[in-house]
Design an enzyme around this catalytic site. Sequence first.
Site, PDB file in Angstrom:
ATOM      1  N   GLY A  12      -3.790   8.282  10.577  1.00 44.16           N
ATOM      2  CA  GLY A  12      -3.615   9.333   9.566  1.00 44.16           C
ATOM      3  C   GLY A  12      -2.360  10.170   9.719  1.00 44.16           C
ATOM      4  O   GLY A  12      -2.288  11.278   9.188  1.00 44.16           O
ATOM      5  N   SER A  13      -1.341   9.626  10.403  1.00 45.01           N
ATOM      6  CA  SER A  13      -0.130  10.446  10.561  1.00 45.01           C
ATOM      7  C   SER A  13       0.571  10.654   9.212  1.00 45.01           C
ATOM      8  O   SER A  13       1.132  11.722   8.963  1.00 45.01           O
ATOM      9  CB  SER A  13       0.822   9.855  11.599  1.00 45.01           C
ATOM     10  OG  SER A  13       1.348   8.631  11.169  1.00 45.01           O
ATOM     11  N   LEU A  84      -7.076   0.458   4.160  1.00 41.85           N
ATOM     12  CA  LEU A  84      -7.103  -0.995   4.290  1.00 41.85           C
ATOM     13  C   LEU A  84      -8.088  -1.729   3.382  1.00 41.85           C
ATOM     14  O   LEU A  84      -8.131  -2.952   3.379  1.00 41.85           O
ATOM     15  CB  LEU A  84      -7.349  -1.383   5.768  1.00 41.85           C
ATOM     16  CG  LEU A  84      -6.294  -0.809   6.728  1.00 41.85           C
ATOM     17  CD1 LEU A  84      -6.567  -1.243   8.155  1.00 41.85           C
ATOM     18  CD2 LEU A  84      -4.878  -1.198   6.316  1.00 41.85           C
ATOM     19  N   ILE A  87      -8.676  -1.957  -3.603  1.00 37.69           N
ATOM     20  CA  ILE A  87      -9.088  -0.953  -4.599  1.00 37.69           C
ATOM     21  C   ILE A  87      -9.736  -1.677  -5.784  1.00 37.69           C
ATOM     22  O   ILE A  87      -9.133  -2.573  -6.376  1.00 37.69           O
ATOM     23  CB  ILE A  87      -7.866  -0.124  -5.067  1.00 37.69           C
ATOM     24  CG1 ILE A  87      -7.261   0.654  -3.886  1.00 37.69           C
ATOM     25  CG2 ILE A  87      -8.245   0.836  -6.190  1.00 37.69           C
ATOM     26  CD1 ILE A  87      -8.177   1.662  -3.224  1.00 37.69           C
ATOM     27  N   HIS A 103       3.465   0.561   1.849  1.00 42.47           N
ATOM     28  CA  HIS A 103       3.351  -0.668   2.639  1.00 42.47           C
ATOM     29  C   HIS A 103       4.510  -0.700   3.635  1.00 42.47           C
ATOM     30  O   HIS A 103       5.657  -0.432   3.255  1.00 42.47           O
ATOM     31  CB  HIS A 103       3.382  -1.895   1.719  1.00 42.47           C
ATOM     32  CG  HIS A 103       3.112  -3.148   2.465  1.00 42.47           C
ATOM     33  ND1 HIS A 103       1.832  -3.524   2.855  1.00 42.47           N
ATOM     34  CD2 HIS A 103       3.945  -4.093   2.973  1.00 42.47           C
ATOM     35  CE1 HIS A 103       1.902  -4.647   3.542  1.00 42.47           C
ATOM     36  NE2 HIS A 103       3.158  -5.015   3.632  1.00 42.47           N
ATOM     37  N   ASP A 144      -0.830  -5.388  -2.716  1.00 36.08           N
ATOM     38  CA  ASP A 144       0.619  -5.229  -2.528  1.00 36.08           C
ATOM     39  C   ASP A 144       1.472  -5.820  -3.647  1.00 36.08           C
ATOM     40  O   ASP A 144       2.633  -6.174  -3.426  1.00 36.08           O
ATOM     41  CB  ASP A 144       1.057  -5.844  -1.172  1.00 36.08           C
ATOM     42  CG  ASP A 144       0.316  -5.228  -0.008  1.00 36.08           C
ATOM     43  OD1 ASP A 144       0.010  -4.027  -0.066  1.00 36.08           O
ATOM     44  OD2 ASP A 144       0.038  -5.953   0.965  1.00 36.08           O
ATOM     45  N   GLU A 173       8.717   6.417   6.613  1.00 37.03           N
ATOM     46  CA  GLU A 173       7.553   6.853   5.821  1.00 37.03           C
ATOM     47  C   GLU A 173       7.485   8.381   5.754  1.00 37.03           C
ATOM     48  O   GLU A 173       7.291   8.965   4.684  1.00 37.03           O
ATOM     49  CB  GLU A 173       6.265   6.278   6.408  1.00 37.03           C
ATOM     50  CG  GLU A 173       6.205   4.765   6.267  1.00 37.03           C
ATOM     51  CD  GLU A 173       4.940   4.134   6.842  1.00 37.03           C
ATOM     52  OE1 GLU A 173       4.585   3.044   6.374  1.00 37.03           O
ATOM     53  OE2 GLU A 173       4.317   4.704   7.755  1.00 37.03           O
TER      54      GLU A 173
HETATM   55  C1  GAR Z   1       1.489   2.995   7.948  1.00 40.79           C
HETATM   56  O1  GAR Z   1       2.613   2.440   8.584  1.00 40.79           O
HETATM   57  C2  GAR Z   1       1.275   2.348   6.588  1.00 40.79           C
HETATM   58  O2  GAR Z   1       2.457   1.948   5.961  1.00 40.79           O
HETATM   59  C3  GAR Z   1       0.447   1.137   6.956  1.00 40.79           C
HETATM   60  O3  GAR Z   1      -0.441   1.603   7.948  1.00 40.79           O
HETATM   61  C4  GAR Z   1       0.211   2.631   8.704  1.00 40.79           C
HETATM   62  C5  GAR Z   1      -0.754   3.797   8.807  1.00 40.79           C
HETATM   63  O4  GAR Z   1      -0.292   4.743   9.730  1.00 40.79           O
HETATM   64  N1  GAR Z   1      -0.229   0.624   5.813  1.00 40.79           N
HETATM   65  C6  GAR Z   1      -0.502  -0.669   5.643  1.00 40.79           C
HETATM   66  O5  GAR Z   1      -0.214  -1.512   6.468  1.00 40.79           O
HETATM   67  C7  GAR Z   1      -1.213  -1.018   4.331  1.00 40.79           C
HETATM   68  N2  GAR Z   1      -1.115  -2.407   4.058  1.00 40.79           N
HETATM   69  P1  GAR Z   1      -0.931   6.205   9.747  1.00 40.79           P
HETATM   70  O6  GAR Z   1      -2.442   6.027   9.753  1.00 40.79           O
HETATM   71  O7  GAR Z   1      -0.443   6.829  11.013  1.00 40.79           O
HETATM   72  O8  GAR Z   1      -0.454   6.912   8.518  1.00 40.79           O
END
Ligand code: GAR
Length: 187
Positions: A12-13, A84, A87, A103, A144, A173
């Site tokens: 969840g960052s 993950l 939807i 993504h 995606d 991100e």
């Molecule tokens: C992020 O890097 C996001 O882009 C990826 O999961 C990570 C979550 O990090 N998403 C996917 O791979 C979706 N297909 P976080 O929980 O620290 O935000």
Amino acid sequence: MKKIVVFASGSGSNAENIINYFNNSKIASVSKVYCNKKNAGIFDRCKKLNKDCVLFDKEQLFSSEKFLNQLKEEADFIVLAGFLLKIPSKLIEVFPNKIINIHPALLPKYGGKGMYGMHVHNTVKENKETETGITIHFVNENYDEGAIIFQAKTKVENSDSAKDIAQKIHNLEYAHFPKVIASVIAE
Ligand code: GAR
């Protein structure tokens, strides 16, 4: 003031970064976070931030009218931040071009079912890519494949481990995701 609901599955960052960004926004704020993984890091982050984080499951997401009606009340936009589950089409119909995903690769490369988090970065490393990046896109019925809103790139050095790549991606991100969400909302 528009309402953003965040869906997350892990640490969840990104969700935390989005919550903080919109705490200082005049156009939108995060009304609630939903997470489908018990014990995910996002719960602690939300506690610290004094933000509601509610555990939900696939069954609710796909079949509950009550959940859908609740979301209609709580959200103008839904943001997927490391979420993950697929939807359901019903949700996409109710929120057309209002569900935004991030993504951790340059789609259409390294997308699709099973391509998430470290799986993506490990594959980028194995394939000796010289660059990778992030893609922010609207969500459609296929993993995606929705319309791309924004991409940003970063170099991959030979010496970068998959973890180094993950860090570079996270930095991109954090720098871009909240601003891109804000620009979509302001349109
Ligand atoms: C992020 O890097 C996001 O882009 C990826 O999961 C990570 C979550 O990090 N998403 C996917 O791979 C979706 N297909 P976080 O929980 O620290 O935000």
